[in-house]
Structures are given as C-alpha cells and as structure tokens.
Design a protein around this motif. Structure first.
Motif, PDB file in Angstrom:
ATOM      1  N   ASN A 193      46.279  38.496  35.542  1.00 34.68           N
ATOM      2  CA  ASN A 193      46.088  37.263  35.004  1.00 34.68           C
ATOM      3  C   ASN A 193      46.833  36.209  35.643  1.00 34.68           C
ATOM      4  OD1 ASN A 193      45.240  34.851  33.264  1.00 34.68           O
ATOM      5  ND2 ASN A 193      46.522  35.853  31.643  1.00 34.68           N
ATOM      6  N   PRO A 194      46.598  35.426  36.360  1.00 32.56           N
ATOM      7  CA  PRO A 194      45.381  34.949  37.009  1.00 32.56           C
ATOM      8  C   PRO A 194      44.883  36.273  37.768  1.00 32.56           C
ATOM      9  CG  PRO A 194      46.757  33.815  38.573  1.00 32.56           C
ATOM     10  CD  PRO A 194      47.709  34.573  37.243  1.00 32.56           C
ATOM     11  N   PRO A 195      43.540  36.192  38.323  1.00 35.91           N
ATOM     12  CA  PRO A 195      42.980  37.140  39.254  1.00 35.91           C
ATOM     13  C   PRO A 195      43.268  37.325  40.402  1.00 35.91           C
ATOM     14  CG  PRO A 195      41.329  35.949  37.909  1.00 35.91           C
ATOM     15  CD  PRO A 195      42.208  35.237  37.447  1.00 35.91           C
ATOM     16  N   ILE A 196      43.570  38.380  41.127  1.00 36.55           N
ATOM     17  CA  ILE A 196      43.884  38.489  42.746  1.00 36.55           C
ATOM     18  C   ILE A 196      42.707  37.891  43.277  1.00 36.55           C
ATOM     19  CG2 ILE A 196      44.115  39.859  44.460  1.00 36.55           C
ATOM     20  CD1 ILE A 196      45.785  42.013  42.371  1.00 36.55           C
ATOM     21  N   ASN A 197      42.603  37.162  44.335  1.00 38.30           N
ATOM     22  CA  ASN A 197      41.816  36.616  45.265  1.00 38.30           C
ATOM     23  C   ASN A 197      40.755  37.941  45.588  1.00 38.30           C
ATOM     24  OD1 ASN A 197      40.098  35.877  47.527  1.00 38.30           O
ATOM     25  ND2 ASN A 197      41.579  34.110  47.840  1.00 38.30           N
ATOM     26  N   PRO A 198      39.569  37.655  45.297  1.00 32.51           N
ATOM     27  CA  PRO A 198      38.492  38.639  45.437  1.00 32.51           C
ATOM     28  C   PRO A 198      38.307  39.202  47.005  1.00 32.51           C
ATOM     29  CG  PRO A 198      37.692  37.029  43.979  1.00 32.51           C
ATOM     30  CD  PRO A 198      38.772  36.535  44.461  1.00 32.51           C
ATOM     31  N   GLU A 199      38.791  38.073  47.772  1.00 32.35           N
ATOM     32  CA  GLU A 199      38.632  38.649  49.349  1.00 32.35           C
ATOM     33  C   GLU A 199      39.845  39.453  49.827  1.00 32.35           C
ATOM     34  OE1 GLU A 199      38.385  34.939  51.708  1.00 32.35           O
ATOM     35  OE2 GLU A 199      36.311  34.294  50.804  1.00 32.35           O
ATOM     36  N   VAL A 200      40.738  39.240  49.285  1.00 31.33           N
ATOM     37  CA  VAL A 200      42.109  40.322  49.215  1.00 31.33           C
ATOM     38  C   VAL A 200      41.677  41.712  48.845  1.00 31.33           C
ATOM     39  CG1 VAL A 200      44.307  40.809  48.502  1.00 31.33           C
ATOM     40  CG2 VAL A 200      43.596  38.367  48.998  1.00 31.33           C
ATOM     41  N   LEU A 201      41.175  41.781  47.536  1.00 28.68           N
ATOM     42  CA  LEU A 201      40.707  43.074  47.193  1.00 28.68           C
ATOM     43  C   LEU A 201      39.564  43.626  47.873  1.00 28.68           C
ATOM     44  CD1 LEU A 201      41.098  42.559  43.239  1.00 28.68           C
ATOM     45  CD2 LEU A 201      42.910  43.842  44.945  1.00 28.68           C
ATOM     46  N   ASP A 237      32.245  44.904  49.073  1.00 27.37           N
ATOM     47  CA  ASP A 237      31.747  43.882  49.208  1.00 27.37           C
ATOM     48  C   ASP A 237      32.342  42.743  48.207  1.00 27.37           C
ATOM     49  OD1 ASP A 237      29.606  41.775  48.045  1.00 27.37           O
ATOM     50  OD2 ASP A 237      28.903  42.101  50.170  1.00 27.37           O
ATOM     51  N   VAL A 238      32.556  41.630  48.485  1.00 23.58           N
ATOM     52  CA  VAL A 238      33.246  40.706  47.716  1.00 23.58           C
ATOM     53  C   VAL A 238      32.621  40.344  46.505  1.00 23.58           C
ATOM     54  CG1 VAL A 238      32.529  38.736  48.776  1.00 23.58           C
ATOM     55  CG2 VAL A 238      34.733  38.287  47.661  1.00 23.58           C
ATOM     56  N   ASN A 239      31.240  40.528  46.461  1.00 21.66           N
ATOM     57  CA  ASN A 239      30.560  40.357  45.200  1.00 21.66           C
ATOM     58  C   ASN A 239      30.921  41.479  44.189  1.00 21.66           C
ATOM     59  OD1 ASN A 239      29.543  37.910  45.677  1.00 21.66           O
ATOM     60  ND2 ASN A 239      27.880  38.724  47.139  1.00 21.66           N
ATOM     61  N   VAL A 240      30.902  42.688  44.762  1.00 25.12           N
ATOM     62  CA  VAL A 240      31.290  43.632  43.945  1.00 25.12           C
ATOM     63  C   VAL A 240      32.693  43.501  43.300  1.00 25.12           C
ATOM     64  CG1 VAL A 240      31.609  46.193  43.882  1.00 25.12           C
ATOM     65  CG2 VAL A 240      30.105  45.273  45.191  1.00 25.12           C
ATOM     66  N   VAL A 241      33.800  43.057  43.980  1.00 21.38           N
ATOM     67  CA  VAL A 241      35.095  42.809  43.530  1.00 21.38           C
ATOM     68  C   VAL A 241      35.031  41.691  42.341  1.00 21.38           C
ATOM     69  CG1 VAL A 241      37.228  42.054  44.167  1.00 21.38           C
ATOM     70  CG2 VAL A 241      35.979  43.480  45.611  1.00 21.38           C
ATOM     71  N   LYS A 242      34.162  40.684  42.695  1.00 18.44           N
ATOM     72  CA  LYS A 242      34.310  39.798  41.448  1.00 18.44           C
ATOM     73  C   LYS A 242      33.372  40.330  40.355  1.00 18.44           C
ATOM     74  CE  LYS A 242      33.454  35.789  44.752  1.00 18.44           C
ATOM     75  NZ  LYS A 242      32.853  34.667  45.290  1.00 18.44           N
ATOM     76  N   ASP A 243      32.470  41.222  40.292  1.00 21.68           N
ATOM     77  CA  ASP A 243      32.002  41.759  39.278  1.00 21.68           C
ATOM     78  C   ASP A 243      33.007  42.715  38.439  1.00 21.68           C
ATOM     79  OD1 ASP A 243      29.521  42.426  37.539  1.00 21.68           O
ATOM     80  OD2 ASP A 243      29.789  44.547  38.488  1.00 21.68           O
ATOM     81  N   LEU A 244      33.658  43.441  39.302  1.00 23.04           N
ATOM     82  CA  LEU A 244      34.590  44.162  38.894  1.00 23.04           C
ATOM     83  C   LEU A 244      35.583  43.231  37.772  1.00 23.04           C
ATOM     84  CD1 LEU A 244      35.131  46.773  41.426  1.00 23.04           C
ATOM     85  CD2 LEU A 244      34.499  47.530  38.944  1.00 23.04           C
ATOM     86  N   GLU A 245      36.003  42.257  38.570  1.00 18.14           N
ATOM     87  CA  GLU A 245      37.127  41.360  37.892  1.00 18.14           C
ATOM     88  C   GLU A 245      36.647  40.793  36.485  1.00 18.14           C
ATOM     89  OE1 GLU A 245      40.076  39.860  41.311  1.00 18.14           O
ATOM     90  OE2 GLU A 245      38.395  38.689  40.949  1.00 18.14           O
ATOM     91  N   VAL A 246      35.303  40.585  36.688  1.00 16.10           N
ATOM     92  CA  VAL A 246      34.751  40.138  35.265  1.00 16.10           C
ATOM     93  C   VAL A 246      34.721  41.073  34.263  1.00 16.10           C
ATOM     94  CG1 VAL A 246      32.396  39.452  34.081  1.00 16.10           C
ATOM     95  CG2 VAL A 246      33.309  38.582  36.334  1.00 16.10           C
ATOM     96  N   LYS A 247      34.470  42.489  34.530  1.00 15.32           N
ATOM     97  CA  LYS A 247      34.495  43.514  33.730  1.00 15.32           C
ATOM     98  C   LYS A 247      35.990  43.845  33.110  1.00 15.32           C
ATOM     99  CE  LYS A 247      30.424  45.720  35.573  1.00 15.32           C
ATOM    100  NZ  LYS A 247      29.909  47.014  36.252  1.00 15.32           N
ATOM    101  N   PHE A 248      36.858  43.655  33.996  1.00 18.93           N
ATOM    102  CA  PHE A 248      38.359  43.959  33.685  1.00 18.93           C
ATOM    103  C   PHE A 248      39.026  42.747  32.947  1.00 18.93           C
ATOM    104  CE2 PHE A 248      37.334  47.758  36.108  1.00 18.93           C
ATOM    105  CZ  PHE A 248      37.794  48.938  35.609  1.00 18.93           C
ATOM    106  N   LYS A 249      38.383  41.717  33.113  1.00 20.77           N
ATOM    107  CA  LYS A 249      38.909  40.369  32.589  1.00 20.77           C
ATOM    108  C   LYS A 249      39.776  40.548  31.374  1.00 20.77           C
ATOM    109  CE  LYS A 249      38.281  35.275  32.269  1.00 20.77           C
ATOM    110  NZ  LYS A 249      37.594  34.284  32.136  1.00 20.77           N
ATOM    111  N   ASN A 250      40.947  40.250  31.200  1.00 19.75           N
ATOM    112  CA  ASN A 250      41.762  40.319  29.719  1.00 19.75           C
ATOM    113  C   ASN A 250      40.969  39.373  28.599  1.00 19.75           C
ATOM    114  OD1 ASN A 250      43.593  42.286  30.680  1.00 19.75           O
ATOM    115  ND2 ASN A 250      44.890  40.601  31.614  1.00 19.75           N
TER     116      ASN A 250
END
Length: 222
Positions: A194-202, A209-222
C-alpha cells in the motif's frame, strides 16, 4: 627489544578487542516488564519498564492457547501469537510463542521472520514444511514431512512455509528467538503493498504478463 615488545602489544590488543566488542551483555535486572504509559515507567537498561515494585504475576501470564484458531480464511490456517504485546513480561527476554492451526490442506504460506529463528513442534496431524536458503547458498530448498512429536527449525530470515497434507486438522506450536519476531508474508507483501508496486516492475521481476500482475494485486489488495 623494542620491536619485540611492540609486536607483543599489537598481538595482545588484536586478541582482546574482538572479545571486548562482540558479546551480548547480560540484562541488568531480573525483568523489564514493558509499559505503554511512559509516565508510569522507569528507564532501565535502555528500555522503559514498569516499576519493578509494581510488577505482578499477570505480567508474565497468558491464557487461551488451548483454543483452536479460526481457519475459515483463504489460506485455511490461523496463527495465534503470544509475544510482548500479549505478555509484557517478555520484554528484553528474546523469546515468544505461537500456536498454528491448519484446516485439512490448509497452509501457513511462504513468509519470513526478520528478527527471529523459529523452532516448531507438531502436536496433531501431518505437515509438509520447509525453508529456502539465501541467494548466496543457491536458494536450496530444505523440506520434511512432520508427524506428531517431530520438530523442525526455520533459521532467522529464511523464507519458510507449512502445509497440512492430511485429511484432518493439524496443530503446531513454535517458539521464536525474539520478543516480537515480526512476519513478512511474501505474496501479501509483494502483491498487496500500500500503495501497490508498479505492475510493470513486478511483471519483469516475476517474468509474468503485466495483466496477471494486475489481477494478483487486486486479489491481494488490503
């Protein structure tokens, strides 16, 4: 003669100095019960502590580890922590305790304790446990299947995990070499910051794939 005396002096200092600078001094009092109200505490041995004359047995007591934790969550496990926050008498003692309950096929996901080594004993069930060594050791995986009465050690700072591989609940107790060892759950920390790490970095770091990372960040969002 002067040269010999100089050499003896240098050798003597070389032998003495490491010992004089590399020891862990003993506490200067029997206990240092943590106190939140600094107005009611005394500064002893580098800590604010309750006045020793006001210390009671309750400062060293906790009740409830006989009760199972709620495992109705996404990882199907529950960690009940007993550290200095629950027992103020643990302050400066360098130890703490946890109870871990696992539903069938539940897990204590990969995590690390930055301030303590963990020693775990299994009481009920069957666990698959392990830790991964550091980069300098080529990230070797050390694992074991534990049965009741078995003990396993997770070295300080190493990423480790436990998984209930049985069809019945499992229960373990673990001691840690810190009054508050801390915990960093890898997935929660990386994808749920919090805030999220830039998806492109992860995406680059994990080769995803950056879209996979974005999906994971949604699932693990506090």
């Amino acid at each position: 003669m002067k040269v010999s005396q100089s050499i003896i002096t240098i050798i003597t200092l070389a032998l003495i100095m490491p010992f004089s600078n590399a020891y862990d001094p003993s506490p200067l009092q029997d206990f240092c019960v943590a106190v939140n109200n600094l107005n009611g505490g005394v500064f002893v041995n580098g800590k604010f502590c309750k006045d020793p004359k006001q210390v009671k047995a309750e400062d060293f007591f906790y009740s409830g580890l006989n009760m199972a934790g709620n495992t109705d969550n996404k990882v199907k496990s529950n960690v009940t922590t007993v550290n200095v926050d629950q027992i103020p008498g643990l302050n400066t003692m360098g130890i703490s305790l946890v109870r871990i309950d696992y539903a069938p096929y539940g897990q204590n996901p990969p995590h690390t304790h930055p301030r303590g080594t963990e020693i775990l004993v299994l009481i009920e069930g069957t666990l698959y446990v392990g830790f991964v060594s550091s980069n300098q050791d080529n990230n070797r995986l050390f694992t074991k299947i534990l049965h009741p009465g078995d003990v396993f050690v997770f070295p300080i700072g190493m990423i480790h995990f436990q998984v209930n591989v049985g069809k019945t609940p499992a229960v373990a107790f673990a001691g840690l070499s810190s009054q508050n060892a801390g915990v960093i759950t890898i997935a929660d920390t990386v994808f749920g910051s919090n805030p999220p790490i830039n998806p492109e970095v992860l995406a680059q770091a994990f080769q995803l794939d950056v879209n996979v990372v974005k999906d994971l960040e949604v699932k693990f969002k506090n």
